[in-house]
Design an enzyme around this catalytic site. Structure first.
Site, PDB file in Angstrom:
ATOM      1  N   ARG A  97       0.825  -1.213   0.000  1.00 37.56           N
ATOM      2  CA  ARG A  97       0.000   0.000   0.000  1.00 37.56           C
ATOM      3  C   ARG A  97       0.854   1.256   0.000  1.00 37.56           C
ATOM      4  O   ARG A  97       0.362   2.343  -0.274  1.00 37.56           O
ATOM      5  CB  ARG A  97      -0.950  -0.007   1.204  1.00 37.56           C
ATOM      6  N   LYS A 193     -15.003   3.748  -1.480  1.00 39.58           N
ATOM      7  CA  LYS A 193     -14.484   3.786  -0.115  1.00 39.58           C
ATOM      8  C   LYS A 193     -13.555   4.978   0.062  1.00 39.58           C
ATOM      9  O   LYS A 193     -12.706   5.236  -0.779  1.00 39.58           O
ATOM     10  CB  LYS A 193     -13.709   2.489   0.163  1.00 39.58           C
ATOM     11  N   THR A 225      -7.121  -5.639   8.937  1.00 40.43           N
ATOM     12  CA  THR A 225      -7.936  -5.507  10.156  1.00 40.43           C
ATOM     13  C   THR A 225      -9.401  -5.860   9.908  1.00 40.43           C
ATOM     14  O   THR A 225     -10.200  -5.871  10.844  1.00 40.43           O
ATOM     15  CB  THR A 225      -7.911  -4.060  10.667  1.00 40.43           C
ATOM     16  N   GLY A 227     -11.446  -3.939   8.578  1.00 41.82           N
ATOM     17  CA  GLY A 227     -12.241  -2.707   8.607  1.00 41.82           C
ATOM     18  C   GLY A 227     -12.917  -2.464   7.260  1.00 41.82           C
ATOM     19  O   GLY A 227     -14.089  -2.050   7.196  1.00 41.82           O
ATOM     20  N   THR A 228     -12.182  -2.734   6.187  1.00 41.40           N
ATOM     21  CA  THR A 228     -12.741  -2.529   4.847  1.00 41.40           C
ATOM     22  C   THR A 228     -13.933  -3.445   4.614  1.00 41.40           C
ATOM     23  O   THR A 228     -14.962  -3.032   4.067  1.00 41.40           O
ATOM     24  CB  THR A 228     -11.647  -2.809   3.788  1.00 41.40           C
TER      25      THR A 228
HETATM   26  C1  R5P Z   1      -6.706  -1.471   0.321  1.00 47.38           C
HETATM   27  O1  R5P Z   1      -6.520  -0.689  -0.582  1.00 47.38           O
HETATM   28  C2  R5P Z   1      -6.687  -2.945   0.163  1.00 47.38           C
HETATM   29  O2  R5P Z   1      -7.164  -3.349  -1.082  1.00 47.38           O
HETATM   30  C3  R5P Z   1      -7.487  -3.627   1.263  1.00 47.38           C
HETATM   31  O3  R5P Z   1      -8.824  -3.191   1.157  1.00 47.38           O
HETATM   32  C4  R5P Z   1      -6.952  -3.289   2.624  1.00 47.38           C
HETATM   33  O4  R5P Z   1      -5.593  -3.595   2.674  1.00 47.38           O
HETATM   34  C5  R5P Z   1      -7.689  -4.064   3.694  1.00 47.38           C
HETATM   35  O5  R5P Z   1      -7.260  -3.599   4.960  1.00 47.38           O
HETATM   36  P1  R5P Z   1      -8.215  -3.693   6.213  1.00 47.38           P
HETATM   37  O6  R5P Z   1      -8.662  -5.125   6.299  1.00 47.38           O
HETATM   38  O7  R5P Z   1      -7.346  -3.290   7.383  1.00 47.38           O
HETATM   39  O8  R5P Z   1      -9.355  -2.758   6.026  1.00 47.38           O
END
Ligand code: R5P
Length: 313
Positions: A97, A193, A225, A227-228
């Site tokens: 990222r 998002k 995490t 969260g997404t």
């Molecule tokens: C973000 O751009 C990635 O594609 C994933 O959505 C992200 O790495 C997921 O992270 P988390 O589970 O902490 O929200």
């Protein structure tokens, strides 16, 4: 030309390295890797690697920075032992990222990592589902990027998903989700998002596409995490979606991820084993798709000078 191939594992994911070796019908190479009490890592190959075609398997999973440093040291040791060619097999490439300078005074760590791997002496990289395709260009050595799309979509094809819509968790994941939707012959939706600063919390804003009365397959490259996924599930349910399945290629499952996933009432969570999944994180509704066949076949092809792209056709 190199002599025979040799596959070694760091400490990050020996199960995957063993499964890759089983696919190729060969034994895992013998290497000592350990840490002194001062946390310095030591590596010594316990067999000859001179002029051999060496593959070092090490996803950048937790503890991430140790996994990275350990691979760099393994590459250095192989180089100094006159390995013929060294391929770093990195099923999960961390820091993906951090791939652009999109704020003042921030690093591009994915690029820094690429420089470090090259400096250590890697001749090639074999990886799977980079966070962003352009990370390939951070390397000045050949890189083969495998795609979990193939084994994961093959699994989904065995399910009755006729009423499903494939959902990208953000605009950046649209191509990933579209590729899945095309393979499954399903419609596509996208969550708009917005991340909140540099915190790990994210907020889903809008759903682009029709999800009312539909079941949804939420696809992401990694779950960290979760969260997404929580935001996406909540946005989809607010827009009238029914049953939810989550799919991802790299189940990092850090911090509150497992508790969050448990709370979501998902039909299924489908992941791959590019990183090890602790037993405590294997939920009853989780299906793990093995990636050793892809990596084993790709290593066999790289070794014998055959096309890796042919694996995708
Ligand atoms: C973000 O751009 C990635 O594609 C994933 O959505 C992200 O790495 C997921 O992270 P988390 O589970 O902490 O929200």
């Amino acid at each position: 030309m190199y002599s025979d191939l040799a596959i070694f594992s760091g400490r990050a994911h020996p199960e995957l390295a063993n499964a890759i070796c089983a696919r190729l019908g060969r034994a895992l190479g013998n290497v000592d890797v350990f840490e002194f009490s001062n946390e310095n890592i030591f590596v010594q190959y316990q067999e000859n690697v001179r002029m051999r075609d060496v593959y070092l398997v090490q996803p950048f999973c937790t503890p991430v920075n140790t996994s990275v440093m350990e691979l760099l040291i393994m590459i250095d040791a192989a180089k100094r032992a006159s390995a013929g060619r060294i391929t770093a097999v990195i099923p999960y490439y961390a820091y993906g990222r951090s791939d652009k300078k999109d704020q003042p005074r921030v690093p591009i760590t994915a690029r820094l990592l690429a420089n470090m791997l090259e400096t250590a002496g890697a001749d090639r990289i074999l990886t799977m589902n980079l966070h962003a395709g352009q990370i390939q260009g951070f390397f000045n050595i050949p890189l083969d990027e495998l795609n979990g799309l193939y084994p994961v979509s093959a699994y989904f094809k065995t399910k009755q998903l006729d009423n499903y819509t494939v959902v990208a968790t953000d605009v950046g994941g649209e191509k990933r989700a579209r590729d899945m939707a095309v393979r499954l012959n399903l419609p596509l939706a996208i969550i708009d998002k917005r991340r909140i600063g540099n915190s790990e919390s994210a907020e889903a804003m809008h759903v682009i596409g029709e999800v009312e009365g539909r079941d949804c397959l939420i696809l992401d490259d990694e779950i960290s995490t979760a969260g997404t996924i929580v935001s996406a599930a909540s946005a989809l349910r607010q827009h009238g979606a029914r049953e939810l399945i989550v799919g991802c290629y790299h189940p990092i499952l850090s911090g509150p991820a497992v508790e969050r996933l448990k709370s979501l009432d998902l039909r299924e969570i489908v992941v791959t084993d590019t990183v090890p999944i602790d037993d405590s994180k294997r939920l009853p509704n989780m299906t793990v798709i093995p990636v050793a066949p892809q990596f084993g076949d790709a290593i066999g092809r790289i070794h014998s000078g055959q096309s890796v792209g042919a694996l995708f056709q």
